[in-house]
Structures are given as structure tokens and as C-alpha cells.
Design a protein around this motif. Structure first.
Motif, PDB file in Angstrom:
ATOM      1  N   PRO A 301       0.839  -1.202   0.000  1.00 49.09           N
ATOM      2  CA  PRO A 301       0.000   0.000   0.000  1.00 49.09           C
ATOM      3  C   PRO A 301       0.872   1.249   0.000  1.00 49.09           C
ATOM      4  N   ILE A 302       0.410   2.294  -0.650  1.00 46.31           N
ATOM      5  CA  ILE A 302       1.237   3.491  -0.759  1.00 46.31           C
ATOM      6  C   ILE A 302       1.515   4.121   0.604  1.00 46.31           C
ATOM      7  N   GLU A 303       0.639   3.854   1.568  1.00 49.02           N
ATOM      8  CA  GLU A 303       0.910   4.345   2.918  1.00 49.02           C
ATOM      9  C   GLU A 303       2.187   3.744   3.502  1.00 49.02           C
ATOM     10  N   GLN A 304       2.665   2.626   2.928  1.00 50.05           N
ATOM     11  CA  GLN A 304       3.902   1.987   3.381  1.00 50.05           C
ATOM     12  C   GLN A 304       5.081   2.330   2.468  1.00 50.05           C
ATOM     13  N   ALA A 305       5.065   3.515   1.891  1.00 48.69           N
ATOM     14  CA  ALA A 305       6.130   3.908   0.976  1.00 48.69           C
ATOM     15  C   ALA A 305       7.504   3.881   1.638  1.00 48.69           C
ATOM     16  N   ILE A 321       9.136  -3.072  -7.178  1.00 48.92           N
ATOM     17  CA  ILE A 321       8.171  -2.863  -6.110  1.00 48.92           C
ATOM     18  C   ILE A 321       7.134  -1.878  -6.627  1.00 48.92           C
ATOM     19  N   VAL A 322       5.860  -2.190  -6.419  1.00 53.39           N
ATOM     20  CA  VAL A 322       4.817  -1.239  -6.801  1.00 53.39           C
ATOM     21  C   VAL A 322       3.974  -0.896  -5.576  1.00 53.39           C
ATOM     22  N   LEU A 323       3.578   0.361  -5.495  1.00 50.33           N
ATOM     23  CA  LEU A 323       2.740   0.859  -4.421  1.00 50.33           C
ATOM     24  C   LEU A 323       1.311   0.993  -4.929  1.00 50.33           C
ATOM     25  N   THR A 324       0.380   0.377  -4.236  1.00 51.86           N
ATOM     26  CA  THR A 324      -1.019   0.428  -4.663  1.00 51.86           C
ATOM     27  C   THR A 324      -1.751   1.567  -3.975  1.00 51.86           C
TER      28      THR A 324
END
Length: 326
Positions: A301-305, A321-324
Motif C-alpha cells: 500500500p502506498i501508505e507503506q512507501a 516494487i509497486v505501491l497500490t
């Protein structure tokens, strides 16, 4: 809208920021996923500022859905699924992108996985093919073979008929490289890649070397290079200043080329639009028919960037790695 704000390398906060709107010649994308790149890690640490005029928000590639189109835009429509190459701004709910830097989603590729393709596809094609003119039967040595660029580069090189050698750090990464088509796999911690390349080529060397290390590998890369070979440096993980032995360079009639993608202009013969067009025309068919596939090592999740940046820096990930974005 919300976006990642980099307070420091370890504090990447998902919070409200001003909305973005598409200008003339731009498309507004509602982001579904954003690819993570080493440049994002460096920028968050204050070591790689964005080009003049680019967004201060991290993120150099996204996939999502067209939300709006600006004036003078042709060929893109609202609700169309797309991916895009950016100079910045991708770690956000929305991003405005020059229309020339947008690509369709390749056939058979999941929308989230597509977020990890624009940077590697444009980097690999612009360097190995448009610059080095890698061709059938040539040998390319790719340092960091299990990385995002490396894993994509192996497949593209094989698709154009080249032989592939790679360096990587662990048995699992070397296994992945072999699975993707690498013929010569070198554990750089235990083996001398110059000796291995010489042995595998009867002393001839590699025709093209794609290097992410920079200064630390400069002299040995020249040793591993074939006559009339090309060393293309795209990263500086091993330092920015090295000593170049001109005797070796001239003796091999070799070329040392330094390139970067992020700072290129949108238009022009060396611009991003031309590279994106070439990738869409040449690489996306390879992806649609299965010769080249995305290698996604992690979805977060993008909150875990911040955690995603730590994972990339640790070296304990293969591919992208991709951020959703929810």
C-alpha cells in the motif's frame, strides 16, 4: 487529493496536498499504482532533486485511469487504462502527465503490475537498442540482473536475439536471471566477472555492458569489454568519480556512454515522447506475446512507501516494487 510528502528519508507521509489539473497537452491520471525506483529513494534522502519544473512529489511511473484530458490532446480518453513515464508526482492519487509520455497497458498485463513497466522499459530500450543498437548474436553484460532494469533487460535482450550475461548477489537472484534467459550468471561477491566473461567468450569480451555501479566498476568494465564495445553507465551506486584508462579505451576502440532518463525533455529526438513511442511500438508486442513479462517482487500500500524504500535499499527484492493506491 492525497500524496506522499517526504519529510525525510524515513518519514514519507500520506497526506492532503493541493489538487493537480491537466495543462495544455497533458492528461490527468487517477493513479491505481506507482512504481518504486532508486531515484525515489535518493530524492527522499535529499540527494536527487527533481528536474526544473517537475513535481516535488516522489514517483516516476504510474498506472491508472484517465480522469481528464487537457487542450490539444489527441488519442487518450477518459476512463482509459494507461501507464505513464513521469519526471515526478507519481506517489499521489492523481498526476498530470504530458500526453507523449503515456502508454497503453500492454496486452495480458495486470494494471497494477503495469505501474512497474514504464521506467524499466524506456531505460532498457533507449540504452540497449536506440543507443547501443544491440543485435542478434551479440553479448550484453547486465550488472544487477535481478533488479527491475536487469530483469526486464534480460528479456528484451533475448527477444532481439542477443546473448545475456548478468551479475547478481544471491543464488535466488541468479536463478531468476537464468529463468528469464540469462546464459552466463555471475555471483559478483564470489566471482570475478571480468574473468568469467573472458572465459565464456574465449577472451573476446562483452559487446555491450549496461552498468549501474559507475566509478567502482569503471576499470573492470573496460577490461570486460570487447573491441568496438560499448559501456553504458546508467547508475552510480559505486561512486561518481573514477579513473579512466584511455589506453584501454583507445586500444579497444570502445565507447563509454553516460545516460539518464528522468531529466530528458518531453519532445525532441532524444526526448521521452520518442522513447515512449518506440517502446509502445517495439516492446509492448513482446510483452503481449509473452516474450517479456513484468517482474513484480512486491506490492505494498502506498501508505507503506517508507517501508518499500527500505526494502529496495536492502537488496532483498527482485524485480520491481509497486505501491497500490486505494
Amino acid at each position: 487529493m492525497r500524496a506522499i510528502v517526504a519529510e525525510s528519508a524515513d518519514q514519507l507521509l500520506w497526506q492532503q496536498v493541493p489538487d493537480v489539473t491537466p495543462g495544455r497537452g497533458e492528461v490527468l491520471i487517477k493513479v491505481k499504482a506507482a512504481g518504486v525506483n532508486r531515484a525515489d529513494v535518493l530524492q527522499a534522502a535529499g540527494r536527487y532533486p527533481p528536474p526544473p519544473g517537475a513535481s516535488e512529489i516522489l514517483g516516476m511511473e504510474v498506472a491508472g485511469v484517465v480522469a481528464a484530458v487537457g487542450d490539444d490532446v489527441r488519442g487518450w480518453a477518459v476512463e482509459q487504462e494507461v501507464c505513464a513515464l513521469l519526471a515526478g508526482g507519481g506517489y499521489a492519487e492523481y498526476v498530470a502527465v504530458p500526453a507523449g509520455q503515456i502508454l497503453p497497458i500492454p496486452g495480458g498485463v495486470d494494471l497494477v503490475d503495469a505501474a512497474g513497466l514504464p521506467e524499466v522499459a524506456c531505460t532498457v530500450w533507449s540504452n540497449l537498442v536506440l543507443t547501443a543498437h544491440l543485435s542478434e548474436g551479440q553479448l550484453v553484460l547486465i550488472h544487477g540482473g535481478a533488479s527491475g532494469v536487469g530483469s526486464h533487460g534480460i528479456q528484451v535482450a533475448r527477444a532481439v536475439g542477443a546473448r545475456v550475461a548478468v551479475t547478481a548477489g544471491t543464488p535466488a537472484k541468479l536463478d531468476l536471471c537464468r529463468e528469464l534467459g540469462a546464459e552466463i550468471t555471475i555471483a559478483y561477491r564470489d566471482e570475478d566477472f571480468v574473468a568469467r566473461i573472458s572465459e565464456a567468450t574465449d577472451g573476446a569480451g562483452a559487446d555491450v555492458i549496461l552498468d549501474i555501479m559507475g566509478a567502482a566498476y569503471l576499470d573492470r568494465n573496460l577490461d570486460a569489454l570487447a573491441s568496438d564495445g560499448q559501456l553504458i553507465v546508467i547508475g552510480m551506486q559505486g561512486g561518481i568519480k573514477g579513473e579512466l584508462n584511455l589506453g584501454k579505451l583507445i586500444g579497444k576502440r570502445a565507447r563509454v556512454i553516460g545516460t539518464a532518463l528522468r531529466g530528458r525533455p518531453t519532445a525532441g529526438p532524444s526526448g521521452k515522447s520518442a522513447i515512449v513511442e518506440a517502446v509502445t511500438k517495439s516492446v509492448w508486442p513482446m510483452t503481449a506475446d509473452g516474450r517479456v513479462r513484468p517482474v513484480t517482487g512486491a506490492r505494498m500500500p502506498i501508505e507503506q512507501a517508507a517501508e518499500a524504500h527500505q526494502l529496495l535499499s536492502s537488496g532483498h527484492v527482485t524485480g520491481k516494487i509497486v505501491l497500490t493506491v486505494d
